[in-house]
Write a protein that holds these residues in place. Sequence first.
Motif, mmCIF file in Angstrom:
data_model
loop_
_atom_site.group_PDB
_atom_site.id
_atom_site.type_symbol
_atom_site.label_atom_id
_atom_site.label_comp_id
_atom_site.label_asym_id
_atom_site.label_seq_id
_atom_site.Cartn_x
_atom_site.Cartn_y
_atom_site.Cartn_z
ATOM 1 N N LYS A 69 -1.755 3.328 12.198
ATOM 2 C CA LYS A 69 -1.657 4.191 13.377
ATOM 3 C C LYS A 69 -2.809 3.934 14.348
ATOM 4 C CE LYS A 69 -2.266 8.984 14.825
ATOM 5 N NZ LYS A 69 -2.604 10.363 14.378
ATOM 6 N N ILE A 70 -4.013 3.885 13.811
ATOM 7 C CA ILE A 70 -5.193 3.794 14.672
ATOM 8 C C ILE A 70 -5.369 2.395 15.244
ATOM 9 C CG2 ILE A 70 -7.713 3.871 14.599
ATOM 10 C CD1 ILE A 70 -7.328 6.264 12.612
ATOM 11 N N ARG A 71 -5.077 1.379 14.446
ATOM 12 C CA ARG A 71 -5.260 -0.001 14.907
ATOM 13 C C ARG A 71 -4.019 -0.563 15.588
ATOM 14 N NH1 ARG A 71 -7.985 -1.568 9.097
ATOM 15 N NH2 ARG A 71 -9.919 -0.392 9.396
ATOM 16 N N HIS A 72 -2.956 0.231 15.608
ATOM 17 C CA HIS A 72 -1.708 -0.190 16.257
ATOM 18 C C HIS A 72 -1.239 -1.536 15.709
ATOM 19 C CE1 HIS A 72 -2.464 3.112 19.013
ATOM 20 N NE2 HIS A 72 -3.656 2.592 19.296
ATOM 21 N N GLY A 73 -1.352 -1.699 14.414
ATOM 22 C CA GLY A 73 -0.949 -2.956 13.786
ATOM 23 C C GLY A 73 -0.354 -2.691 12.423
ATOM 24 N N VAL A 74 -0.090 -3.761 11.706
ATOM 25 C CA VAL A 74 0.484 -3.647 10.369
ATOM 26 C C VAL A 74 -0.086 -4.768 9.500
ATOM 27 C CG1 VAL A 74 2.508 -4.988 11.080
ATOM 28 C CG2 VAL A 74 2.643 -3.552 9.035
ATOM 29 N N ASN A 75 -0.468 -4.406 8.261
ATOM 30 C CA ASN A 75 -1.045 -5.373 7.333
ATOM 31 C C ASN A 75 -0.040 -5.675 6.231
ATOM 32 O OD1 ASN A 75 -2.621 -6.989 5.755
ATOM 33 N ND2 ASN A 75 -4.051 -5.389 5.116
ATOM 34 N N LEU A 76 0.523 -6.847 6.270
ATOM 35 C CA LEU A 76 1.491 -7.288 5.263
ATOM 36 C C LEU A 76 0.941 -8.495 4.506
ATOM 37 C CD1 LEU A 76 4.630 -7.008 7.564
ATOM 38 C CD2 LEU A 76 3.882 -5.361 5.836
ATOM 39 N N SER A 77 -0.377 -8.513 4.344
ATOM 40 C CA SER A 77 -1.043 -9.666 3.735
ATOM 41 C C SER A 77 -0.618 -9.895 2.302
ATOM 42 C CB SER A 77 -2.566 -9.474 3.794
ATOM 43 O OG SER A 77 -3.024 -9.411 5.126
ATOM 44 N N TYR A 78 -0.331 -8.821 1.561
ATOM 45 C CA TYR A 78 -0.051 -8.961 0.130
ATOM 46 C C TYR A 78 1.428 -9.216 -0.144
ATOM 47 C CZ TYR A 78 -4.304 -6.200 0.713
ATOM 48 O OH TYR A 78 -5.500 -5.712 1.147
ATOM 49 N N SER A 79 2.242 -9.212 0.904
ATOM 50 C CA SER A 79 3.673 -9.472 0.732
ATOM 51 C C SER A 79 4.053 -10.720 1.533
ATOM 52 C CB SER A 79 4.499 -8.252 1.165
ATOM 53 O OG SER A 79 4.147 -7.812 2.471
ATOM 54 N N LEU A 80 4.467 -10.518 2.773
ATOM 55 C CA LEU A 80 4.863 -11.653 3.595
ATOM 56 C C LEU A 80 3.705 -12.617 3.832
ATOM 57 C CD1 LEU A 80 7.513 -12.481 5.075
ATOM 58 C CD2 LEU A 80 6.519 -11.462 7.148
ATOM 59 N N GLY A 81 2.500 -12.053 3.935
ATOM 60 C CA GLY A 81 1.316 -12.890 4.086
ATOM 61 C C GLY A 81 0.755 -12.921 5.493
ATOM 62 N N ILE A 82 1.019 -11.872 6.298
ATOM 63 C CA ILE A 82 0.483 -11.843 7.658
ATOM 64 C C ILE A 82 -0.059 -10.451 7.976
ATOM 65 C CG2 ILE A 82 1.961 -13.658 8.584
ATOM 66 C CD1 ILE A 82 3.770 -11.536 9.761
ATOM 67 N N ALA A 83 -0.974 -10.429 8.926
ATOM 68 C CA ALA A 83 -1.453 -9.187 9.521
ATOM 69 C C ALA A 83 -1.167 -9.271 11.010
ATOM 70 C CB ALA A 83 -2.941 -8.993 9.267
ATOM 71 N N ILE A 84 -0.687 -8.162 11.586
ATOM 72 C CA ILE A 84 -0.229 -8.171 12.967
ATOM 73 C C ILE A 84 -0.940 -7.072 13.732
ATOM 74 C CG2 ILE A 84 1.798 -8.045 14.476
ATOM 75 C CD1 ILE A 84 3.419 -8.592 11.827
ATOM 76 N N SER A 85 -1.403 -7.382 14.918
ATOM 77 C CA SER A 85 -2.045 -6.393 15.766
ATOM 78 C C SER A 85 -1.245 -6.235 17.047
ATOM 79 C CB SER A 85 -3.478 -6.807 16.086
ATOM 80 O OG SER A 85 -3.494 -8.050 16.785
ATOM 81 N N GLY A 91 9.557 -7.998 -1.574
ATOM 82 C CA GLY A 91 9.393 -6.661 -1.023
ATOM 83 C C GLY A 91 7.994 -6.366 -0.517
ATOM 84 N N LEU A 92 7.807 -5.150 -0.038
ATOM 85 C CA LEU A 92 6.513 -4.717 0.471
ATOM 86 C C LEU A 92 5.530 -4.516 -0.675
ATOM 87 C CD1 LEU A 92 7.749 -2.066 3.064
ATOM 88 C CD2 LEU A 92 6.680 -4.276 3.599
ATOM 89 N N LYS A 93 4.252 -4.742 -0.420
ATOM 90 C CA LYS A 93 3.230 -4.571 -1.457
ATOM 91 C C LYS A 93 1.978 -3.937 -0.857
ATOM 92 C CE LYS A 93 4.563 -8.519 -4.373
ATOM 93 N NZ LYS A 93 4.087 -9.775 -5.003
ATOM 94 N N TYR A 94 1.589 -2.808 -1.455
ATOM 95 C CA TYR A 94 0.351 -2.137 -1.079
ATOM 96 C C TYR A 94 -0.441 -1.862 -2.349
ATOM 97 C CZ TYR A 94 2.802 -1.291 3.326
ATOM 98 O OH TYR A 94 3.505 -1.444 4.505
ATOM 99 N N ALA A 95 -1.767 -2.011 -2.251
ATOM 100 C CA ALA A 95 -2.622 -1.847 -3.428
ATOM 101 C C ALA A 95 -2.928 -0.379 -3.695
ATOM 102 C CB ALA A 95 -3.921 -2.622 -3.235
ATOM 103 N N HIS A 96 -2.854 0.008 -4.970
ATOM 104 C CA HIS A 96 -3.185 1.359 -5.437
ATOM 105 C C HIS A 96 -4.009 1.252 -6.710
ATOM 106 C CE1 HIS A 96 -0.097 3.528 -2.938
ATOM 107 N NE2 HIS A 96 0.441 2.318 -2.951
ATOM 108 N N LEU A 97 -4.757 2.297 -7.020
ATOM 109 C CA LEU A 97 -5.387 2.411 -8.334
ATOM 110 C C LEU A 97 -4.540 3.328 -9.198
ATOM 111 C CD1 LEU A 97 -9.272 2.666 -7.903
ATOM 112 C CD2 LEU A 97 -7.785 0.664 -7.946
ATOM 113 N N GLU A 98 -4.368 2.909 -10.442
ATOM 114 C CA GLU A 98 -3.591 3.686 -11.408
ATOM 115 C C GLU A 98 -4.434 3.858 -12.662
ATOM 116 O OE1 GLU A 98 0.024 2.173 -13.872
ATOM 117 O OE2 GLU A 98 0.842 2.984 -11.988
#
Length: 638
Positions: free
Chosen positions: A527-543, A615-622
């Motif tokens: 929201k704040i950076r007006h971008g999206v981080n898909l580094s761990y899935s598709l492999g790109i970050a977009i601003s 699919g989409l991938k986001y890091a979490h602690l479990e």
Amino acid sequence: MIVSTLRHRLLSAAVVAALAVPAGAALADELPAAADTPYNGNLTLNVDLSQAPQRIFHVKETIPVTAGANILYYPKWIPGEHSPSGPIENVAGVTITAGGKQLAWRRDLKEMFALHVDVPQGVSSVDVSFEFLSPGGGGSFGASASSTPSLVDLELNQVAFYPAGHFTRQITIEPTVTLPAGWKFGTAMEIASQSGDTTKFKPITFNNLVDSPIIAGKYFNRVDLAPGAKTPVHLNVVGDSAEDVKLTDKQLADQRAVVVQTNKLFGAHHYGHYDFLLTLSDHTGHFGLEHHQSSDDRLPAEFFTDAQMNKLAGSLMPHEYVHSWNGKFRRPADLWTPTFMEPMQDDLLWVYEGLTDYWCGVLTARSGIWTPAQYRDSIAGIVGAMSHRTGRAWRSLQDTADAAPLTYYGRGGWANYRRGTDFYPEGQLLWLDVDTKIRDLSRGKHSLDDFAKAFYGMENGSYVTKTYTFDDIVSTLNGVQAYDWAKFLRDRLDYVGNTLPEKGIEGGGWKVVYTDQPTEFDKGAEKIRHGVNLSYSLGIAISGKGDISDVQWGSAASKAGLVPGLTLVAVNGKDYSADALKDAIKNAKGGSAPIELLVKNVDEFSTVKVDYHEGLKYAHLERSTGKDLISDITAPVK
């Protein structure tokens, strides 16, 4: 025409004779070594900020001198910036006079932050005047935008020359600052007198002048963060509107808790008083810079008014506050220099910055700015990013510190492959590894908190720098808990390979997992950076509106031909949006059809097919097995 030309040449010759270039200039090899002896006489400095809204700072300085060859330095290596970043390119109109007569000066051709000037017999001081043209955008730290129509941030290294040949702690200066009408200010410097909008400060050594920035503005708020304490701590806030500088009761309580928890962590403080200097604006640079008795903290305007921004940026002030202990009071020996001209060596930035970053996260949680779950989300994001640092195959964590003067100002994409200032985030993981190891080896009797008290908890109130080496770190750790800490640290610092060498998450009773759901921090960052981080899935970050800011080296996106600098125009035949791209990744999961992207490279368009189906991938602690040490670490100290 001939007469006019001749007259012009004669006048030019007269001027050249009056402003003869100093003899022997441009010889950096002959610059004098600094002596630890008092400089004869006090410098005076007058900074007129009445045109700060127009980004023009007027400077007049008087410097005691002796007749003959003199050298004046402009601060080059700025503490905390870890590079030769003094913004001398923004200095203009330099004029040196004595007895009302202009003197010639020449820049040293090898050391370009040095000016040579020959002083006539009978002259005991020179007057130096110039303008500092504050940047309007771009740049980093003091070379970034630092004024708006409503406020100004003044770093004193921007507006002062000093004489060569002495330790800067042996040079005393008397500063005076004039502000636009009605503006209020905050600084760690102590006031000698005030008249209208002009403030004269008490004499201060030159090194402490550089260590004492000023913020000022039309909209100003000052709150007490240590009510009733013997040692004052205040938060000074300037912004572009009256609403931006106001804290809620909860925010004030959290900031006060930062002070309490930090002092409990270290067991001593190293300032006579402390002032947080917080600038909230969308029109200045955004960063933090540490000082002994203050910190220069600059954040977006909505820091206090937007809950997500307050959480995401909530660790900045704790980070800079910790630096009063770690970096300013205790400093790596190779980072201490007698003046601002000697190169600083950054090999221990994994302590200076990495350990500070670790403690700032812990203290942000202990103070209540973050919940324990939010701290874990922050660490999960760091583990995700550092686990995908493809550049670790060639560049060690140690080299990111060694090369800091380069990596701080590196630009462009491929950040994961080039690696930048990873001694910050991976430094957090390194010290989490140390902390959990101490707790495990001692069966909970000791922790990194004990190291904090042993290493920093002495000489209460003093801010005379004490230097240290790698061996000092190892020795103090062994005093807390016996172990082969030298090997433990070097194994991680020097590692080159494809896996993350730090194991503090596992040692703390947790594990990293990837799901298709973003954390609260991920959502806030988008929201704040007006971008999206898909580094761990598709492999790109977009601003912005589809600009590819980074591509994971060797990822599906990289293999398909995507590179930083391209612009995404369409996804599977539809206009690009972050949601459209995420939906395409979701729909491709488990299938075989590639994701089709229309991309623009300068003025050429092409279709790129990305063969990605996980699919989409986001890091979490479990939660994993073993004792939950991470929860112990983030618990407030009673």
